[in-house]
Design a protein around this motif. Structure first.
Motif, PDB file in Angstrom:
ATOM      1  N   SER A 158       0.895  -1.161   0.000  1.00 46.19           N
ATOM      2  CA  SER A 158       0.000   0.000   0.000  1.00 46.19           C
ATOM      3  C   SER A 158       0.927   1.203   0.000  1.00 46.19           C
ATOM      4  O   SER A 158       2.146   1.044   0.123  1.00 46.19           O
ATOM      5  CB  SER A 158      -0.909  -0.022   1.236  1.00 46.19           C
ATOM      6  OG  SER A 158      -0.124  -0.111   2.408  1.00 46.19           O
ATOM      7  N   TYR A 159       0.358   2.375  -0.119  1.00 48.96           N
ATOM      8  CA  TYR A 159       1.194   3.571  -0.211  1.00 48.96           C
ATOM      9  C   TYR A 159       2.108   3.650   1.020  1.00 48.96           C
ATOM     10  O   TYR A 159       1.631   3.606   2.150  1.00 48.96           O
ATOM     11  CB  TYR A 159       0.292   4.803  -0.291  1.00 48.96           C
ATOM     12  CG  TYR A 159       1.056   6.087  -0.516  1.00 48.96           C
ATOM     13  CD1 TYR A 159       1.544   6.420  -1.776  1.00 48.96           C
ATOM     14  CD2 TYR A 159       1.304   6.956   0.550  1.00 48.96           C
ATOM     15  CE1 TYR A 159       2.258   7.584  -1.983  1.00 48.96           C
ATOM     16  CE2 TYR A 159       2.020   8.129   0.354  1.00 48.96           C
ATOM     17  CZ  TYR A 159       2.496   8.429  -0.913  1.00 48.96           C
ATOM     18  OH  TYR A 159       3.206   9.597  -1.107  1.00 48.96           O
ATOM     19  N   CYS A 195       0.937   2.571  -7.144  1.00 52.62           N
ATOM     20  CA  CYS A 195       2.130   3.277  -6.642  1.00 52.62           C
ATOM     21  C   CYS A 195       3.327   2.339  -6.497  1.00 52.62           C
ATOM     22  O   CYS A 195       4.460   2.799  -6.343  1.00 52.62           O
ATOM     23  CB  CYS A 195       1.835   3.980  -5.318  1.00 52.62           C
ATOM     24  SG  CYS A 195       1.441   2.840  -3.982  1.00 52.62           S
ATOM     25  N   GLU A 236      -4.670   3.419  -6.867  1.00 53.72           N
ATOM     26  CA  GLU A 236      -3.325   3.986  -6.774  1.00 53.72           C
ATOM     27  C   GLU A 236      -2.600   3.553  -5.496  1.00 53.72           C
ATOM     28  O   GLU A 236      -1.435   3.178  -5.526  1.00 53.72           O
ATOM     29  CB  GLU A 236      -3.464   5.522  -6.836  1.00 53.72           C
ATOM     30  CG  GLU A 236      -2.188   6.324  -6.647  1.00 53.72           C
ATOM     31  CD  GLU A 236      -1.153   6.128  -7.751  1.00 53.72           C
ATOM     32  OE1 GLU A 236      -1.525   5.733  -8.870  1.00 53.72           O
ATOM     33  OE2 GLU A 236       0.053   6.323  -7.468  1.00 53.72           O
ATOM     34  N   LYS A 237      -3.325   3.644  -4.351  1.00 54.71           N
ATOM     35  CA  LYS A 237      -2.608   3.548  -3.075  1.00 54.71           C
ATOM     36  C   LYS A 237      -2.864   2.274  -2.265  1.00 54.71           C
ATOM     37  O   LYS A 237      -2.191   2.036  -1.276  1.00 54.71           O
ATOM     38  CB  LYS A 237      -2.957   4.755  -2.204  1.00 54.71           C
ATOM     39  CG  LYS A 237      -2.445   6.057  -2.780  1.00 54.71           C
ATOM     40  CD  LYS A 237      -2.607   7.188  -1.787  1.00 54.71           C
ATOM     41  CE  LYS A 237      -1.932   8.439  -2.316  1.00 54.71           C
ATOM     42  NZ  LYS A 237      -2.108   9.580  -1.428  1.00 54.71           N
TER      43      LYS A 237
END
Ligand SMILES: NC(=O)C1=CN([C@@H]2O[C@H](COP(=O)(O)OP(=O)(O)OC[C@H]3O[C@@H](n4cnc5c(N)ncnc54)[C@H](O)[C@@H]3O)[C@@H](O)[C@H]2O)[C@@H](O)CC1
Ligand SMILES: Nc1ncnc2c1ncn2[C@@H]1O[C@H](COP(=O)(O)OP(=O)(O)O)[C@@H](O)[C@H]1O
Ligand SMILES: [K+]
Length: 511
Positions: free
Chosen positions: A256-257, A285, A305-306
């Motif tokens: 994860s981010y 990401c 994205e994250k």
């Protein structure tokens, strides 16, 4: 090596006495002679003062025989009988008489007596309680233990540190002798490896006292100690005409981010353990860092994205390592639930995926058989609930593993793998590995072994051993503080090579 319960050790004694046609006194003499040889080899007649504290059972009897042998060799000894009970074992009494005949009369210590002065340069032999301890020692005996501890003298325990039970955690830490070293007879004791009891003797050694080999090799035990000999039996050599397809395709799902590094570590460890192919499934990401830094791995990205929002891929992995750095975003939790509904691929589950399982118990029923779960103690508590002492923890872990048909790897100083009612205690690893990311490395390694065809239990036991061995190899260069998870991965190759290394002393013997 098998780890026997106390009652099995008593049974082994009985069988030995019968089959070898000896008396228990002869067996005690043999056991104590091994103690004497150990000490004599190291002391070589050194006049250091040796204080032998002997109980009134057979552990005390061992101490008395040792005292006699030390006396005969001219050592500077002081002997005390800790009279915590009126009872005396026969072999204790026999050996007390023998000692007195050598003009050594022990000081009898009872409640209220002044305790002897011990200098920190002296040696203490602790033969007060052995396997026969059946209730906590009396207060005055505990005060004696504290006195021994305060002296800071080197303390050598006979068989087991006095005050330590073989099947439960003592409620009072002061009620156990803190041994610098324990010389234990014939077989290691489980309590040496559990976090709440292992602390009483960080060093231990087994002395072979010649118990009946047939009994030892045929008895079934609940626990086994895992060293090189045990894992060598699992090792699968690489075949000459193999190709990358032979060794499986691992999929590492996680990240994860801010926690893409975890996936990097697991994927890299997986490759270094021999997986034919490795793909990472990460949120977007993670794409660039993984592609840039780990060219051997392929990358599939989630739509988000994250964090992971849907677990969706078009490859057919052999095994999936799941959960590292994944976080617990609601979308990730849902994605995991939906994935488990359809998944049939073997799983290795770690970190946040374990926490999600704990919070969504219904997910546990969806795991494929023999999934490997690798919790650290906190994750384990979330999964199986709070326990009261290490022994209850083990029983709860066994029930959990049976209920969900999973291999449970309880990480720690001596990582313990549980499956089918049995426990496998690892012997490799060191405190340098108490650093972020080393667990991710383990997930990658176990995943990589399953990819190559190792059955899940063997992959877990072997992976844990190799992970610790990699740590032990690397720490020689880095020291404890500087060992990192990345360094640990560099050590995996050495750990494989070490499996087949011939020990220097074996070579020396042959020369
Ligand atoms: N195969 C082996 O491992 C061998 C073991 N031997 C020795 O035998 C030992 C076991 O001997 P024992 O069974 O006599 O046990 P212990 O020497 O531990 O003696 C315990 C005695 O104290 C009593 N007791 C237990 N807890 C007490 C407490 N809190 N307060 C007061 N009394 C208490 C018990 O009822 C028993 O009589 C082993 O640990 C080892 O040192 C050797 O002599 C020979 C071979
Ligand atoms: N004192 C220690 N001795 C031996 N091994 C250790 C010690 N401390 C940690 N380890 C090992 O390091 C790993 C740590 O895993 P974990 O707690 O999941 O860390 P992370 O989540 O940061 O990767 C486990 O395999 C554990 O057995
Ligand atoms: K002892």
């Amino acid at each position: 090596m098998k780890i026997f319960a106390a009652e099995q050790i008593y049974a082994a004694d009985k069988t030995t006495i019968k089959k070898q046609n000896i008396t228990s006194d002869v067996l005690m003499e043999r056991a104590a002679t091994r103690l004497f040889e150990w000490l004599h080899l190291r002391l070589q007649g050194n006049p250091v003062k040796i204080h032998l504290f002997c109980g009134i059972g057979n552990n005390g009897g061992d101490g008395l025989v040792l005292a006699r042998q030390l006396k005969e060799e001219g050592y500077n000894i002081a002997v005390y009988v800790v009279r915590y009970s009126e009872k005396r074992s026969d072999d204790f009494s026999t050996n007390l008489e023998r000692l007195k005949k050598r003009e050594v009369t022990p000081d009898v210590l009872e409640e209220g007596d002044a305790l002897p002065t011990i200098s920190k340069d002296d040696i203490i032999v602790d033969a007060i309680f052995g396997l026969g301890l059946n209730r906590p020692p009396d207060d005055w005996v505990v005060a004696l233990f504290e006195h021994l501890h305060r002296s800071r003298a080197f303390t050598l325990s006979v068989d087991i540190p006095s005050g330590l039970f073989t099947d439960r955690v003592p409620s009072d830490k002061k009620a156990v002798v803190k041994a610098n070293h324990t010389l234990t007879f014939q077989v290691p004791k489980l309590v040496f490896f559990l976090p709440k009891t292992g602390i009483f003797t960080e060093n231990w050694e087994v002395l072979d006292i010649g118990l009946d080999q047939e009994f030892l090799s045929t008895a079934e035990t609940d626990y086994e100690l895992i060293g090189k000999n045990e894992v060598l039996a699992f090792y699968e050599p690489r075949k000459k005409y193999s190709h990358k397809g032979t060794y499986g395709h691992s999929l590492i799902i996680g990240g994860s981010y801010g926690k893409i590094g975890a996936v990097h570590l697991a994927a890299k460890a997986c490759l270094h353990t021999g997986s034919g192919l490795v793909t990472a499934y990460v949120p977007q990401c993670g794409y660039t860092p993984l592609q840039t830094n780990l060219p051997e791995a392929m990358v599939i990205t989630d739509a988000a994205e994250k964090h992971i929002s849907k677990i969706d891929f078009d490859i057919e992995p052999t095994v999936i390592g799941l959960g590292i750095g994944m976080g617990k975003d609601t979308k990730t939790v849902n994605a995991l639930g939906q994935f488990l509904d359809v998944n049939k691929t073997p799983l290795v589950i770690d970190a946040d995926a374990l926490n999600i399982l704990s919070e969504n118990e219904e997910f546990l029923d969806k795991l494929p058989p023999r999934s490997v779960l690798t919790p650290h103690p906190k994750e384990l508590e979330r999964l199986i609930g709070k326990w009261d002492g290490d022994f209850q923890k083990l029983e709860m872990a066994k029930s959990f593993s049976q209920k969900y048909d999973c291999v449970l790897v309880i990480k720690g100083s001596n990582t313990l793998t549980i499956y089918d009612g049995k426990g496998y205690v690892n012997t490799t690893g060191n405190p340098g590995m108490a650093t972020g990311g080393t667990g991710d490395v383990l997930t990658g390694m176990v995943t990589g072994l399953i990819a190559q065809g190792y059955p899940p239990l063997q992959a877990a036991i072997f992976g844990v051993y190799m992970h610790g061995e990699a740590g032990d190899t690397m720490v020689e260069d880095t020291g404890y503080q500087t060992l990192t998870a990345s360094k640990l991965i560099e050590g995996i190759g050495e750990a494989f090579l070490d499996l087949f290394a011939v020990d220097d002393d074996v070579l020396a013997d042959e020369e």
